[in-house]
Motif scaffolding. Sequence first.
Motif, mmCIF file in Angstrom:
data_model
loop_
_atom_site.group_PDB
_atom_site.id
_atom_site.type_symbol
_atom_site.label_atom_id
_atom_site.label_comp_id
_atom_site.label_asym_id
_atom_site.label_seq_id
_atom_site.Cartn_x
_atom_site.Cartn_y
_atom_site.Cartn_z
ATOM 1 N N CYS A 37 9.813 -8.407 4.023
ATOM 2 C CA CYS A 37 9.578 -9.458 3.024
ATOM 3 C C CYS A 37 10.674 -10.517 3.130
ATOM 4 N N ASP A 38 11.894 -10.085 3.427
ATOM 5 C CA ASP A 38 13.033 -10.982 3.625
ATOM 6 C C ASP A 38 13.670 -10.623 4.962
ATOM 7 N N ALA A 39 13.633 -11.536 5.901
ATOM 8 C CA ALA A 39 14.133 -11.283 7.258
ATOM 9 C C ALA A 39 15.628 -10.994 7.294
ATOM 10 N N ASN A 40 16.359 -11.337 6.231
ATOM 11 C CA ASN A 40 17.805 -11.096 6.195
ATOM 12 C C ASN A 40 18.176 -9.683 5.778
ATOM 13 N N THR A 41 17.213 -8.929 5.262
ATOM 14 C CA THR A 41 17.493 -7.570 4.788
ATOM 15 C C THR A 41 17.773 -6.645 5.967
ATOM 16 N N ASN A 42 18.853 -5.850 5.836
ATOM 17 C CA ASN A 42 19.212 -4.887 6.878
ATOM 18 C C ASN A 42 19.232 -3.447 6.387
ATOM 19 N N SER A 43 19.423 -3.228 5.083
ATOM 20 C CA SER A 43 19.375 -1.861 4.551
ATOM 21 C C SER A 43 18.687 -1.878 3.192
ATOM 22 N N GLU A 44 18.220 -0.691 2.787
ATOM 23 C CA GLU A 44 17.391 -0.614 1.586
ATOM 24 C C GLU A 44 17.470 0.778 0.973
ATOM 25 N N ILE A 45 17.316 0.804 -0.343
ATOM 26 C CA ILE A 45 17.151 2.066 -1.065
ATOM 27 C C ILE A 45 16.016 1.878 -2.060
ATOM 28 N N VAL A 46 15.152 2.876 -2.158
ATOM 29 C CA VAL A 46 14.021 2.818 -3.087
ATOM 30 C C VAL A 46 13.969 4.132 -3.865
ATOM 31 N N VAL A 47 13.881 3.996 -5.188
ATOM 32 C CA VAL A 47 13.870 5.148 -6.091
ATOM 33 C C VAL A 47 12.550 5.171 -6.857
ATOM 34 N N PRO A 48 11.756 6.238 -6.707
ATOM 35 C CA PRO A 48 10.524 6.350 -7.504
ATOM 36 C C PRO A 48 10.850 6.513 -8.991
ATOM 37 N N ILE A 49 10.043 5.912 -9.834
ATOM 38 C CA ILE A 49 10.194 6.052 -11.283
ATOM 39 C C ILE A 49 8.974 6.824 -11.769
ATOM 40 N N ILE A 50 9.248 8.032 -12.243
ATOM 41 C CA ILE A 50 8.171 8.955 -12.607
ATOM 42 C C ILE A 50 8.290 9.317 -14.091
ATOM 43 N N HIS A 51 7.145 9.309 -14.773
ATOM 44 C CA HIS A 51 7.090 9.690 -16.178
ATOM 45 C C HIS A 51 5.916 10.646 -16.360
ATOM 46 N N GLN A 94 0.837 -1.196 0.000
ATOM 47 C CA GLN A 94 0.000 0.000 0.000
ATOM 48 C C GLN A 94 0.878 1.254 0.000
ATOM 49 N N LEU A 95 0.374 2.317 -0.598
ATOM 50 C CA LEU A 95 1.083 3.602 -0.554
ATOM 51 C C LEU A 95 1.299 3.999 0.902
ATOM 52 N N GLY A 96 2.483 4.478 1.197
ATOM 53 C CA GLY A 96 2.810 4.926 2.544
ATOM 54 C C GLY A 96 3.283 3.819 3.461
ATOM 55 N N LYS A 97 3.174 2.558 3.051
ATOM 56 C CA LYS A 97 3.580 1.437 3.889
ATOM 57 C C LYS A 97 4.977 0.961 3.497
ATOM 58 N N GLY A 98 5.828 0.752 4.484
ATOM 59 C CA GLY A 98 7.176 0.283 4.214
ATOM 60 C C GLY A 98 7.996 1.310 3.463
ATOM 61 N N VAL A 99 9.197 0.935 3.130
ATOM 62 C CA VAL A 99 10.115 1.846 2.433
ATOM 63 C C VAL A 99 9.625 2.097 1.009
ATOM 64 N N CYS A 100 9.165 1.054 0.330
ATOM 65 C CA CYS A 100 8.664 1.228 -1.040
ATOM 66 C C CYS A 100 7.428 2.119 -1.069
ATOM 67 N N GLY A 101 6.500 1.863 -0.162
ATOM 68 C CA GLY A 101 5.278 2.662 -0.109
ATOM 69 C C GLY A 101 5.543 4.113 0.227
ATOM 70 N N LYS A 102 6.542 4.345 1.083
ATOM 71 C CA LYS A 102 6.914 5.722 1.453
ATOM 72 C C LYS A 102 7.516 6.448 0.247
ATOM 73 N N ALA A 103 8.390 5.773 -0.496
ATOM 74 C CA ALA A 103 8.986 6.376 -1.693
ATOM 75 C C ALA A 103 7.913 6.692 -2.729
ATOM 76 N N SER A 129 10.115 2.940 10.799
ATOM 77 C CA SER A 129 8.744 2.741 11.256
ATOM 78 C C SER A 129 7.872 2.202 10.124
ATOM 79 N N GLY A 130 7.240 1.078 10.350
ATOM 80 C CA GLY A 130 6.362 0.496 9.352
ATOM 81 C C GLY A 130 7.056 -0.366 8.322
ATOM 82 N N HIS A 131 8.321 -0.697 8.560
ATOM 83 C CA HIS A 131 9.053 -1.531 7.604
ATOM 84 C C HIS A 131 8.319 -2.850 7.382
ATOM 85 N N ILE A 132 8.257 -3.281 6.125
ATOM 86 C CA ILE A 132 7.653 -4.556 5.768
ATOM 87 C C ILE A 132 8.784 -5.547 5.544
#
Length: 149
Positions: free
Chosen positions: A100-114, A70-79, A95-98
């Motif tokens: 999906c993989d318990a081994n993940t410790n860091s993340e980067i998410v880039v919006p793709i806008i057209h 959902q929009l606003g949920k997790g790092v992807c939703g926030k981006a 806050s609100g991290h989802i």
Amino acid sequence: MNKEKNYKLLLKQAGSLLQGEHDLIANMSNISALLFNGLPEVSYAGFYRFQEQELILGPFQGPVACMHIQLGKGVCGKAAETGQIQIVPNVHEFSGHIACDANTNSEIVVPIIHNKKLLAVLDLDSNDFARFDQIDAEYLQKIADLVSK
């Protein structure tokens, strides 16, 4: 090879892969494979497509992933909601991290806008803490811009 030099090579490869190809799924597939195999310490590289007001899993490389965000949920939703790149050195403190993989410790998410519309987000995970920084953000934005065309 240093990080910036590696990204310059990946950017050039991405441009070659996408040249003349207009199918978004095909382009996302090749870019996720390129980034997954070309970036050290990356455990997941993939896309979530924005459809019907939510993020839907798209092409990716790595372990199984969440299928709907959902929009606003997790790092992807926030981006997706903010239209801003999210760099998270420790996802366990986000806050609100989802998880999906318990081994993940860091993340980067880039919006793709057209044309001022959200198409998708590019999501990269790492099992290392603080794997991603401004250099990653700069070059992943350039790659996202190639995908959005």
